[in-house]
Design a protein around this motif. Structure first.
Motif, PDB file in Angstrom:
ATOM      1  N   VAL E  67     166.400 116.874  10.469  1.00 18.21           N
ATOM      2  CA  VAL E  67     165.443 115.776  10.340  1.00 18.21           C
ATOM      3  C   VAL E  67     164.683 115.643  11.610  1.00 18.21           C
ATOM      4  O   VAL E  67     163.455 115.486  11.565  1.00 18.21           O
ATOM      5  N   ILE E  69     164.254 116.977  16.195  1.00 18.21           N
ATOM      6  CA  ILE E  69     164.594 117.834  17.298  1.00 18.21           C
ATOM      7  C   ILE E  69     164.241 116.999  18.571  1.00 18.21           C
ATOM      8  O   ILE E  69     163.009 116.383  18.652  1.00 18.21           O
TER       9      ILE E  69
ATOM     10  N   ASN G  38     155.348 119.268  10.161  1.00 13.50           N
ATOM     11  CA  ASN G  38     156.148 118.869  11.448  1.00 13.50           C
ATOM     12  C   ASN G  38     155.380 118.056  12.385  1.00 13.50           C
ATOM     13  O   ASN G  38     154.281 118.322  12.502  1.00 13.50           O
ATOM     14  N   ILE G  60     160.440 115.985  17.731  1.00  9.93           N
ATOM     15  CA  ILE G  60     159.737 116.748  16.758  1.00  9.93           C
ATOM     16  C   ILE G  60     160.270 116.395  15.454  1.00  9.93           C
ATOM     17  O   ILE G  60     161.580 116.591  15.035  1.00  9.93           O
ATOM     18  N   VAL G  61     159.487 115.701  14.652  1.00  2.00           N
ATOM     19  CA  VAL G  61     160.037 115.206  13.285  1.00  2.00           C
ATOM     20  C   VAL G  61     159.556 116.593  12.141  1.00  2.00           C
ATOM     21  O   VAL G  61     158.718 116.963  12.113  1.00  2.00           O
ATOM     22  N   ARG G  62     160.824 116.786  11.603  1.00  2.74           N
ATOM     23  CA  ARG G  62     160.411 117.934  10.546  1.00  2.74           C
ATOM     24  C   ARG G  62     159.798 117.190   9.297  1.00  2.74           C
ATOM     25  O   ARG G  62     160.258 116.244   8.544  1.00  2.74           O
ATOM     26  N   GLY G  63     158.708 117.998   8.832  1.00  2.00           N
ATOM     27  CA  GLY G  63     157.797 117.335   7.760  1.00  2.00           C
ATOM     28  C   GLY G  63     158.434 117.252   6.334  1.00  2.00           C
ATOM     29  O   GLY G  63     158.186 115.903   5.797  1.00  2.00           O
ATOM     30  N   ASP G  64     159.564 117.944   5.947  1.00  2.00           N
ATOM     31  CA  ASP G  64     160.012 117.782   4.943  1.00  2.00           C
ATOM     32  C   ASP G  64     160.840 116.565   4.549  1.00  2.00           C
ATOM     33  O   ASP G  64     161.085 115.963   3.490  1.00  2.00           O
ATOM     34  N   ASN G  65     161.089 115.695   5.580  1.00  3.11           N
ATOM     35  CA  ASN G  65     161.765 114.484   5.367  1.00  3.11           C
ATOM     36  C   ASN G  65     160.784 113.159   5.333  1.00  3.11           C
ATOM     37  O   ASN G  65     161.206 112.148   5.191  1.00  3.11           O
TER      38      ASN G  65
END
Lengths: 72, 72, 72, 72, 72, 72, 72
Positions: E67, E69, G38, G60-65
Protein backbone atom coordinates in the motif's frame (compact mmCIF):
# COMPACT_ATOMS: atom_id res chain seq x y z
CA UNK A 1 13.30 -27.21 -12.63
CA UNK A 2 10.54 -24.86 -13.71
CA UNK A 3 6.94 -25.11 -12.43
CA UNK A 4 5.82 -25.65 -16.02
CA UNK A 5 8.05 -28.68 -16.38
CA UNK A 6 6.52 -30.23 -13.28
CA UNK A 7 3.08 -29.57 -14.73
CA UNK A 8 4.12 -31.01 -18.06
CA UNK A 9 5.50 -34.17 -16.47
CA UNK A 10 2.19 -34.55 -14.58
CA UNK A 11 0.26 -35.11 -17.82
CA UNK A 12 -1.92 -38.22 -17.63
CA UNK A 13 -1.30 -38.41 -13.89
CA UNK A 14 -3.51 -37.60 -10.91
CA UNK A 15 -3.05 -34.10 -9.47
CA UNK A 16 -4.83 -31.93 -6.94
CA UNK A 17 -5.66 -28.31 -7.70
CA UNK A 18 -6.60 -25.92 -4.91
CA UNK A 19 -8.62 -22.86 -5.94
CA UNK A 20 -9.42 -19.69 -4.02
CA UNK A 21 -12.38 -20.08 -1.71
CA UNK A 22 -11.59 -23.53 -0.35
CA UNK A 23 -12.32 -25.60 -3.47
CA UNK A 24 -10.24 -28.56 -4.51
CA UNK A 25 -10.27 -30.49 -7.76
CA UNK A 26 -8.56 -33.87 -8.00
CA UNK A 27 -8.25 -35.60 -11.32
CA UNK A 28 -6.01 -36.77 -14.12
CA UNK A 29 -4.26 -33.88 -15.87
CA UNK A 30 -5.21 -34.10 -19.51
CA UNK A 31 -3.85 -30.77 -20.68
CA UNK A 32 -2.82 -27.25 -19.75
CA UNK A 33 -1.96 -23.99 -21.44
CA UNK A 34 0.73 -21.45 -20.94
CA UNK A 35 1.01 -18.80 -19.49
CA UNK A 36 -2.56 -18.85 -18.16
CA UNK A 37 -2.14 -22.25 -16.51
CA UNK A 38 -5.68 -23.24 -17.42
CA UNK A 39 -5.88 -26.98 -16.74
CA UNK A 40 -7.98 -29.88 -18.04
CA UNK A 41 -8.73 -32.58 -15.48
CA UNK A 42 -10.40 -35.91 -16.27
CA UNK A 43 -12.18 -38.27 -13.85
CA UNK A 44 -12.19 -35.45 -11.37
CA UNK A 45 -13.71 -34.85 -7.97
CA UNK A 46 -14.80 -31.52 -6.60
CA UNK A 47 -14.11 -31.11 -2.91
CA UNK A 48 -15.48 -28.04 -1.14
CA UNK A 49 -14.27 -27.39 2.38
CA UNK A 50 -13.11 -30.98 2.73
CA UNK A 51 -16.31 -32.59 1.47
CA UNK A 52 -16.67 -34.35 -1.85
CA UNK A 53 -19.39 -32.58 -3.80
CA UNK A 54 -19.42 -33.87 -7.34
CA UNK A 55 -17.76 -36.20 -9.78
CA UNK A 56 -16.75 -34.44 -12.98
CA UNK A 57 -15.92 -36.44 -16.06
CA UNK A 58 -13.90 -33.55 -17.44
CA UNK A 59 -13.31 -30.04 -16.13
CA UNK A 60 -11.39 -27.01 -17.42
CA UNK A 61 -10.10 -25.03 -14.45
CA UNK A 62 -9.18 -21.41 -15.11
CA UNK A 63 -5.62 -20.71 -14.06
CA UNK A 64 -6.49 -17.37 -12.46
CA UNK A 65 -8.15 -18.99 -9.53
CA UNK A 66 -5.45 -21.53 -8.72
CA UNK A 67 -3.65 -21.20 -5.38
CA UNK A 68 -1.52 -24.30 -5.65
CA UNK A 69 -1.14 -27.59 -7.51
CA UNK A 70 -0.06 -30.88 -5.98
CA UNK A 71 1.63 -32.95 -8.67
CA UNK A 72 1.40 -36.74 -8.49
CA UNK B 1 -4.64 -31.35 -25.46
CA UNK B 2 -5.02 -27.64 -24.73
CA UNK B 3 -7.96 -26.20 -22.77
CA UNK B 4 -8.85 -24.13 -25.85
CA UNK B 5 -9.16 -27.25 -27.99
CA UNK B 6 -11.60 -28.74 -25.48
CA UNK B 7 -13.60 -25.52 -25.59
CA UNK B 8 -13.50 -25.49 -29.37
CA UNK B 9 -14.68 -29.08 -29.60
CA UNK B 10 -17.55 -28.19 -27.24
CA UNK B 11 -19.11 -25.82 -29.81
CA UNK B 12 -22.80 -26.52 -30.32
CA UNK B 13 -22.79 -28.79 -27.29
CA UNK B 14 -24.13 -28.34 -23.77
CA UNK B 15 -21.60 -27.11 -21.21
CA UNK B 16 -21.69 -25.85 -17.66
CA UNK B 17 -19.84 -22.69 -16.64
CA UNK B 18 -19.19 -21.93 -12.99
CA UNK B 19 -18.58 -18.29 -12.11
CA UNK B 20 -17.23 -16.70 -8.95
CA UNK B 21 -19.88 -16.22 -6.30
CA UNK B 22 -21.71 -19.54 -6.70
CA UNK B 23 -23.35 -18.89 -10.09
CA UNK B 24 -23.69 -21.55 -12.74
CA UNK B 25 -24.73 -21.21 -16.36
CA UNK B 26 -25.65 -24.27 -18.38
CA UNK B 27 -26.30 -23.98 -22.07
CA UNK B 28 -25.19 -24.76 -25.58
CA UNK B 29 -21.81 -23.18 -26.40
CA UNK B 30 -22.36 -21.01 -29.44
CA UNK B 31 -19.06 -19.22 -29.49
CA UNK B 32 -16.03 -18.05 -27.51
CA UNK B 33 -13.09 -15.73 -27.91
CA UNK B 34 -9.45 -16.01 -27.14
CA UNK B 35 -7.60 -15.22 -24.87
CA UNK B 36 -10.41 -13.68 -22.80
CA UNK B 37 -12.48 -16.86 -22.83
CA UNK B 38 -15.70 -14.88 -23.09
CA UNK B 39 -18.38 -17.43 -23.94
CA UNK B 40 -21.75 -17.34 -25.71
CA UNK B 41 -24.33 -19.81 -24.36
CA UNK B 42 -27.71 -20.50 -25.95
CA UNK B 43 -30.79 -22.03 -24.34
CA UNK B 44 -29.14 -21.44 -21.02
CA UNK B 45 -30.15 -21.73 -17.40
CA UNK B 46 -28.86 -19.61 -14.57
CA UNK B 47 -28.40 -21.54 -11.34
CA UNK B 48 -27.53 -19.60 -8.19
CA UNK B 49 -26.48 -21.63 -5.17
CA UNK B 50 -28.04 -24.75 -6.61
CA UNK B 51 -31.38 -23.19 -7.52
CA UNK B 52 -32.55 -22.51 -11.05
CA UNK B 53 -33.23 -18.79 -11.33
CA UNK B 54 -33.80 -17.90 -14.95
CA UNK B 55 -33.90 -19.23 -18.45
CA UNK B 56 -31.73 -17.24 -20.81
CA UNK B 57 -32.18 -17.53 -24.54
CA UNK B 58 -28.64 -16.31 -25.09
CA UNK B 59 -26.00 -15.07 -22.69
CA UNK B 60 -22.44 -13.75 -23.10
CA UNK B 61 -20.42 -14.70 -20.05
CA UNK B 62 -17.27 -12.67 -19.41
CA UNK B 63 -14.24 -14.92 -19.15
CA UNK B 64 -12.79 -13.04 -16.17
CA UNK B 65 -15.37 -14.43 -13.82
CA UNK B 66 -15.11 -18.08 -14.86
CA UNK B 67 -13.84 -20.56 -12.26
CA UNK B 68 -14.30 -23.70 -14.31
CA UNK B 69 -16.04 -25.12 -17.37
CA UNK B 70 -17.53 -28.58 -17.65
CA UNK B 71 -17.41 -29.64 -21.28
CA UNK B 72 -20.11 -31.97 -22.60
CA UNK C 1 20.70 -7.45 -4.94
CA UNK C 2 17.47 -8.26 -6.76
CA UNK C 3 14.61 -10.30 -5.21
CA UNK C 4 15.05 -12.85 -7.99
CA UNK C 5 18.70 -13.40 -7.08
CA UNK C 6 17.70 -14.14 -3.49
CA UNK C 7 15.13 -16.61 -4.76
CA UNK C 8 17.67 -18.17 -7.09
CA UNK C 9 20.20 -18.58 -4.33
CA UNK C 10 17.51 -20.26 -2.20
CA UNK C 11 17.25 -23.22 -4.60
CA UNK C 12 17.51 -26.54 -2.77
CA UNK C 13 17.13 -24.74 0.54
CA UNK C 14 14.23 -24.49 2.96
CA UNK C 15 12.02 -21.40 2.54
CA UNK C 16 8.70 -20.20 3.88
CA UNK C 17 6.03 -18.78 1.58
CA UNK C 18 3.14 -16.77 2.97
CA UNK C 19 0.01 -16.61 0.81
CA UNK C 20 -3.04 -14.37 1.06
CA UNK C 21 -5.59 -15.65 3.53
CA UNK C 22 -3.22 -16.74 6.29
CA UNK C 23 -1.68 -19.79 4.59
CA UNK C 24 1.97 -20.69 4.91
CA UNK C 25 3.98 -23.25 2.96
CA UNK C 26 7.41 -24.32 4.19
CA UNK C 27 9.56 -26.56 2.08
CA UNK C 28 12.68 -26.93 -0.02
CA UNK C 29 12.64 -24.67 -3.07
CA UNK C 30 13.00 -26.92 -6.08
CA UNK C 31 12.26 -24.39 -8.79
CA UNK C 32 10.62 -21.11 -9.74
CA UNK C 33 9.69 -19.18 -12.83
CA UNK C 34 9.98 -15.58 -13.83
CA UNK C 35 8.18 -13.13 -13.82
CA UNK C 36 5.21 -15.01 -12.32
CA UNK C 37 7.19 -16.21 -9.30
CA UNK C 38 5.41 -19.56 -9.33
CA UNK C 39 7.40 -21.75 -6.95
CA UNK C 40 7.96 -25.51 -6.53
CA UNK C 41 8.41 -26.66 -2.94
CA UNK C 42 9.43 -30.19 -1.92
CA UNK C 43 8.95 -31.89 1.47
CA UNK C 44 6.55 -29.11 2.31
CA UNK C 45 4.18 -28.36 5.14
CA UNK C 46 0.95 -26.42 4.85
CA UNK C 47 0.26 -24.21 7.85
CA UNK C 48 -3.11 -22.48 8.09
CA UNK C 49 -3.50 -19.83 10.75
CA UNK C 50 -0.53 -21.16 12.65
CA UNK C 51 -1.56 -24.83 12.59
CA UNK C 52 0.11 -27.53 10.54
CA UNK C 53 -2.52 -29.02 8.25
CA UNK C 54 -0.81 -31.29 5.74
CA UNK C 55 2.48 -32.63 4.55
CA UNK C 56 2.95 -32.16 0.83
CA UNK C 57 5.59 -34.13 -1.00
CA UNK C 58 5.66 -31.51 -3.76
CA UNK C 59 3.59 -28.37 -4.32
CA UNK C 60 3.50 -25.71 -7.04
CA UNK C 61 2.46 -22.42 -5.49
CA UNK C 62 1.08 -19.81 -7.87
CA UNK C 63 3.01 -16.55 -7.59
CA UNK C 64 -0.11 -14.38 -7.70
CA UNK C 65 -1.10 -15.33 -4.20
CA UNK C 66 2.26 -14.80 -2.54
CA UNK C 67 2.52 -12.05 0.07
CA UNK C 68 6.10 -12.68 1.11
CA UNK C 69 8.89 -15.25 1.00
CA UNK C 70 11.35 -15.98 3.80
CA UNK C 71 14.58 -17.24 2.26
CA UNK C 72 16.70 -19.71 4.24
CA UNK D 1 -19.66 -16.79 -33.71
CA UNK D 2 -17.54 -14.58 -31.47
CA UNK D 3 -18.93 -12.80 -28.38
CA UNK D 4 -17.98 -9.49 -30.00
CA UNK D 5 -20.11 -10.25 -33.04
CA UNK D 6 -23.11 -10.88 -30.80
CA UNK D 7 -22.47 -7.57 -29.08
CA UNK D 8 -22.07 -5.82 -32.42
CA UNK D 9 -25.31 -7.24 -33.74
CA UNK D 10 -27.05 -6.03 -30.55
CA UNK D 11 -26.43 -2.37 -31.43
CA UNK D 12 -29.60 -0.29 -31.18
CA UNK D 13 -31.35 -3.18 -29.43
CA UNK D 14 -32.31 -3.73 -25.81
CA UNK D 15 -29.81 -5.73 -23.75
CA UNK D 16 -29.32 -6.57 -20.10
CA UNK D 17 -25.94 -6.20 -18.44
CA UNK D 18 -25.22 -7.87 -15.10
CA UNK D 19 -22.41 -6.36 -13.04
CA UNK D 20 -20.62 -7.69 -9.98
CA UNK D 21 -22.46 -7.02 -6.77
CA UNK D 22 -25.99 -7.80 -7.96
CA UNK D 23 -26.51 -4.76 -10.23
CA UNK D 24 -28.33 -4.97 -13.53
CA UNK D 25 -28.58 -2.40 -16.29
CA UNK D 26 -31.15 -2.79 -19.03
CA UNK D 27 -31.15 -0.47 -21.98
CA UNK D 28 -30.57 0.03 -25.68
CA UNK D 29 -26.96 -0.66 -26.66
CA UNK D 30 -25.68 2.48 -28.31
CA UNK D 31 -22.02 1.59 -28.50
CA UNK D 32 -19.16 -0.46 -27.12
CA UNK D 33 -15.41 -0.62 -27.33
CA UNK D 34 -12.93 -3.40 -27.72
CA UNK D 35 -11.23 -5.14 -25.92
CA UNK D 36 -12.45 -3.41 -22.73
CA UNK D 37 -16.09 -4.13 -23.49
CA UNK D 38 -17.15 -0.77 -22.06
CA UNK D 39 -20.77 -0.32 -23.12
CA UNK D 40 -23.08 2.65 -23.74
CA UNK D 41 -26.72 2.04 -22.86
CA UNK D 42 -29.58 4.44 -23.62
CA UNK D 43 -33.02 4.60 -21.98
CA UNK D 44 -31.65 2.38 -19.27
CA UNK D 45 -32.88 1.10 -15.96
CA UNK D 46 -30.74 0.29 -12.97
CA UNK D 47 -31.92 -2.74 -11.04
CA UNK D 48 -30.24 -3.56 -7.74
CA UNK D 49 -31.04 -6.92 -6.18
CA UNK D 50 -34.17 -7.24 -8.27
CA UNK D 51 -35.53 -3.77 -7.55
CA UNK D 52 -35.66 -0.95 -10.07
CA UNK D 53 -33.69 1.95 -8.62
CA UNK D 54 -33.23 4.59 -11.30
CA UNK D 55 -33.92 5.48 -14.87
CA UNK D 56 -30.78 6.52 -16.71
CA UNK D 57 -31.04 8.40 -19.98
CA UNK D 58 -27.55 7.25 -20.91
CA UNK D 59 -24.95 5.25 -19.03
CA UNK D 60 -21.40 4.10 -19.82
CA UNK D 61 -20.77 0.81 -18.06
CA UNK D 62 -17.12 -0.16 -17.53
CA UNK D 63 -16.39 -3.56 -19.01
CA UNK D 64 -14.30 -4.68 -16.03
CA UNK D 65 -17.33 -5.08 -13.84
CA UNK D 66 -19.48 -7.06 -16.28
CA UNK D 67 -20.40 -10.64 -15.34
CA UNK D 68 -22.66 -11.34 -18.28
CA UNK D 69 -24.65 -9.71 -21.06
CA UNK D 70 -28.05 -10.85 -22.30
CA UNK D 71 -28.37 -9.88 -25.96
CA UNK D 72 -31.83 -9.06 -27.34
CA UNK E 1 11.89 13.00 -8.13
CA UNK E 2 10.46 9.61 -9.07
CA UNK E 3 9.20 7.05 -6.52
CA UNK E 4 11.83 4.62 -7.82
CA UNK E 5 14.64 7.07 -7.07
CA UNK E 6 13.43 7.39 -3.48
CA UNK E 7 13.41 3.60 -3.22
CA UNK E 8 16.84 3.37 -4.76
CA UNK E 9 18.27 5.93 -2.36
CA UNK E 10 16.76 3.93 0.53
CA UNK E 11 19.04 0.95 -0.16
CA UNK E 12 20.83 -0.23 2.99
CA UNK E 13 18.57 2.00 5.08
CA UNK E 14 15.63 1.17 7.35
CA UNK E 15 12.19 1.47 5.72
CA UNK E 16 8.64 0.54 6.63
CA UNK E 17 6.39 -1.27 4.16
CA UNK E 18 2.64 -1.38 4.70
CA UNK E 19 0.79 -4.23 2.99
CA UNK E 20 -2.92 -4.78 2.44
CA UNK E 21 -4.65 -6.29 5.42
CA UNK E 22 -2.95 -4.26 8.15
CA UNK E 23 0.52 -5.86 7.96
CA UNK E 24 3.71 -3.85 8.34
CA UNK E 25 7.29 -4.88 7.67
CA UNK E 26 10.16 -2.77 8.94
CA UNK E 27 13.69 -3.58 7.94
CA UNK E 28 16.78 -2.59 6.02
CA UNK E 29 16.14 -2.43 2.28
CA UNK E 30 18.59 -4.80 0.66
CA UNK E 31 17.16 -4.81 -2.83
CA UNK E 32 14.16 -4.25 -5.07
CA UNK E 33 13.08 -4.90 -8.62
CA UNK E 34 11.32 -2.87 -11.21
CA UNK E 35 8.48 -2.52 -12.19
CA UNK E 36 7.06 -5.07 -9.74
CA UNK E 37 8.46 -3.30 -6.70
CA UNK E 38 9.24 -6.59 -4.98
CA UNK E 39 11.45 -5.68 -2.04
CA UNK E 40 14.10 -7.48 0.04
CA UNK E 41 14.22 -6.44 3.69
CA UNK E 42 16.90 -7.56 6.17
CA UNK E 43 16.72 -7.57 9.97
CA UNK E 44 13.01 -7.09 9.63
CA UNK E 45 10.05 -7.07 11.96
CA UNK E 46 6.53 -8.13 11.08
CA UNK E 47 3.87 -6.01 12.74
CA UNK E 48 0.24 -7.08 12.42
CA UNK E 49 -2.39 -4.62 13.56
CA UNK E 50 0.14 -2.70 15.59
CA UNK E 51 1.66 -5.73 17.34
CA UNK E 52 5.13 -7.11 16.67
CA UNK E 53 4.69 -10.71 15.58
CA UNK E 54 8.01 -12.01 14.31
CA UNK E 55 11.59 -11.13 13.61
CA UNK E 56 12.60 -12.01 10.08
CA UNK E 57 16.27 -12.23 9.18
CA UNK E 58 15.41 -11.65 5.53
CA UNK E 59 12.08 -11.30 3.74
CA UNK E 60 11.06 -10.80 0.11
CA UNK E 61 7.84 -8.79 0.01
CA UNK E 62 5.80 -9.03 -3.19
CA UNK E 63 5.14 -5.59 -4.65
CA UNK E 64 1.52 -6.36 -5.50
CA UNK E 65 0.47 -6.21 -1.90
CA UNK E 66 2.19 -2.94 -0.99
CA UNK E 67 0.00 0.00 0.00
CA UNK E 68 2.79 2.40 0.89
CA UNK E 69 6.46 2.61 1.75
CA UNK E 70 8.00 4.92 4.34
CA UNK E 71 11.56 5.68 3.30
CA UNK E 72 14.16 6.35 6.02
CA UNK F 1 -20.56 5.47 -31.09
CA UNK F 2 -17.67 4.50 -28.80
CA UNK F 3 -17.76 5.02 -25.00
CA UNK F 4 -14.71 7.29 -25.37
CA UNK F 5 -16.56 9.56 -27.76
CA UNK F 6 -19.39 9.97 -25.25
CA UNK F 7 -16.84 10.82 -22.60
CA UNK F 8 -15.10 13.25 -24.93
CA UNK F 9 -18.36 15.00 -25.78
CA UNK F 10 -19.08 15.32 -22.05
CA UNK F 11 -16.11 17.65 -21.53
CA UNK F 12 -17.07 20.80 -19.62
CA UNK F 13 -20.44 19.24 -18.78
CA UNK F 14 -21.81 17.78 -15.57
CA UNK F 15 -21.45 14.00 -15.22
CA UNK F 16 -21.94 11.43 -12.48
CA UNK F 17 -19.32 8.78 -11.78
CA UNK F 18 -20.16 5.71 -9.71
CA UNK F 19 -17.24 3.96 -8.05
CA UNK F 20 -17.03 0.55 -6.37
CA UNK F 21 -18.20 0.60 -2.81
CA UNK F 22 -21.24 2.86 -3.21
CA UNK F 23 -19.42 6.15 -3.85
CA UNK F 24 -20.65 8.71 -6.35
CA UNK F 25 -18.89 11.77 -7.68
CA UNK F 26 -20.84 14.42 -9.56
CA UNK F 27 -19.06 17.29 -11.22
CA UNK F 28 -18.01 19.00 -14.41
CA UNK F 29 -15.71 16.81 -16.52
CA UNK F 30 -12.54 18.76 -17.06
CA UNK F 31 -10.42 16.02 -18.55
CA UNK F 32 -9.77 12.30 -18.94
CA UNK F 33 -7.10 9.99 -20.19
CA UNK F 34 -7.09 6.89 -22.30
CA UNK F 35 -7.13 3.90 -21.85
CA UNK F 36 -7.14 4.22 -18.04
CA UNK F 37 -10.25 6.40 -18.01
CA UNK F 38 -8.90 8.48 -15.15
CA UNK F 39 -11.19 11.51 -14.94
CA UNK F 40 -10.86 15.10 -13.68
CA UNK F 41 -14.03 16.55 -12.17
CA UNK F 42 -14.48 20.19 -11.13
CA UNK F 43 -17.04 21.63 -8.71
CA UNK F 44 -17.73 18.11 -7.57
CA UNK F 45 -19.75 16.50 -4.84
CA UNK F 46 -18.93 13.23 -3.12
CA UNK F 47 -21.99 11.16 -2.32
CA UNK F 48 -21.56 8.04 -0.19
CA UNK F 49 -24.51 5.68 0.04
CA UNK F 50 -26.88 8.40 -1.08
CA UNK F 51 -25.63 11.10 1.29
CA UNK F 52 -23.65 14.15 0.24
CA UNK F 53 -20.36 14.05 2.13
CA UNK F 54 -18.03 16.70 0.73
CA UNK F 55 -17.66 19.37 -1.88
CA UNK F 56 -14.51 18.97 -3.92
CA UNK F 57 -13.18 21.85 -5.97
CA UNK F 58 -11.30 19.43 -8.19
CA UNK F 59 -10.86 15.67 -8.02
CA UNK F 60 -8.95 13.12 -10.11
CA UNK F 61 -10.83 9.82 -10.04
CA UNK F 62 -8.82 6.71 -10.93
CA UNK F 63 -10.44 4.81 -13.76
CA UNK F 64 -9.87 1.41 -12.16
CA UNK F 65 -12.55 1.99 -9.59
CA UNK F 66 -15.28 3.24 -11.93
CA UNK F 67 -18.41 1.12 -12.31
CA UNK F 68 -20.34 3.46 -14.58
CA UNK F 69 -20.51 7.02 -15.82
CA UNK F 70 -23.68 9.00 -16.45
CA UNK F 71 -22.99 11.54 -19.18
CA UNK F 72 -24.88 14.85 -19.14
CA UNK G 1 -6.52 18.76 -19.71
CA UNK G 2 -5.21 15.28 -18.83
CA UNK G 3 -5.22 13.87 -15.28
CA UNK G 4 -1.43 13.57 -15.52
CA UNK G 5 -1.08 17.28 -16.23
CA UNK G 6 -3.09 18.10 -13.12
CA UNK G 7 -0.84 15.80 -11.12
CA UNK G 8 2.26 17.34 -12.67
CA UNK G 9 1.10 20.86 -11.87
CA UNK G 10 0.47 19.75 -8.26
CA UNK G 11 4.18 19.12 -7.67
CA UNK G 12 5.42 20.82 -4.50
CA UNK G 13 1.83 21.54 -3.50
CA UNK G 14 -0.42 19.95 -0.89
CA UNK G 15 -2.71 17.20 -2.17
CA UNK G 16 -5.01 14.59 -0.63
CA UNK G 17 -4.90 10.97 -1.76
CA UNK G 18 -7.75 8.61 -0.93
CA UNK G 19 -6.90 4.90 -0.95
CA UNK G 20 -9.16 1.86 -0.88
CA UNK G 21 -10.28 0.93 2.60
CA UNK G 22 -10.97 4.44 3.92
CA UNK G 23 -7.37 5.67 4.20
CA UNK G 24 -6.37 9.22 3.35
CA UNK G 25 -2.90 10.68 2.93
CA UNK G 26 -2.42 14.45 2.82
CA UNK G 27 0.95 15.90 2.01
CA UNK G 28 3.12 17.83 -0.39
CA UNK G 29 3.51 16.01 -3.71
CA UNK G 30 7.21 15.51 -4.24
CA UNK G 31 7.07 13.18 -7.20
CA UNK G 32 5.08 10.62 -9.17
CA UNK G 33 5.61 8.08 -11.89
CA UNK G 34 3.72 7.13 -14.98
CA UNK G 35 1.66 5.07 -15.76
CA UNK G 36 1.56 3.49 -12.29
CA UNK G 37 0.72 6.76 -10.57
CA UNK G 38 2.87 5.88 -7.59
CA UNK G 39 3.19 9.12 -5.60
CA UNK G 40 5.72 10.58 -3.16
CA UNK G 41 4.23 12.77 -0.44
CA UNK G 42 6.25 14.84 2.04
CA UNK G 43 5.14 16.22 5.42
CA UNK G 44 2.18 13.90 5.19
CA UNK G 45 -0.62 12.87 7.50
CA UNK G 46 -2.32 9.50 7.52
CA UNK G 47 -6.05 9.72 8.21
CA UNK G 48 -7.97 6.48 8.73
CA UNK G 49 -11.75 6.73 8.80
CA UNK G 50 -11.60 10.43 9.49
CA UNK G 51 -9.06 10.24 12.31
CA UNK G 52 -5.47 11.42 12.07
CA UNK G 53 -3.24 8.43 12.83
CA UNK G 54 0.35 9.33 12.04
CA UNK G 55 2.62 11.99 10.71
CA UNK G 56 4.84 10.73 7.92
CA UNK G 57 7.90 12.67 6.91
CA UNK G 58 7.85 11.02 3.50
CA UNK G 59 5.65 8.30 2.05
CA UNK G 60 5.53 6.49 -1.30
CA UNK G 61 1.92 5.55 -2.04
CA UNK G 62 1.40 2.76 -4.58
CA UNK G 63 -0.85 3.91 -7.41
CA UNK G 64 -2.83 0.66 -7.49
CA UNK G 65 -4.63 1.49 -4.30
CA UNK G 66 -5.63 5.07 -5.17
CA UNK G 67 -9.33 5.85 -5.48
CA UNK G 68 -9.01 9.58 -6.05
CA UNK G 69 -6.65 12.51 -5.70
CA UNK G 70 -7.62 16.01 -4.63
CA UNK G 71 -5.19 18.46 -6.20
CA UNK G 72 -4.37 21.70 -4.36
Amino acid sequence: MKPLEVIHSSLEKRILVELRGGREYRGILEGYDHPHLNLILRNAEEIIEGEKKRELEKVIVRGDNIVYILPP
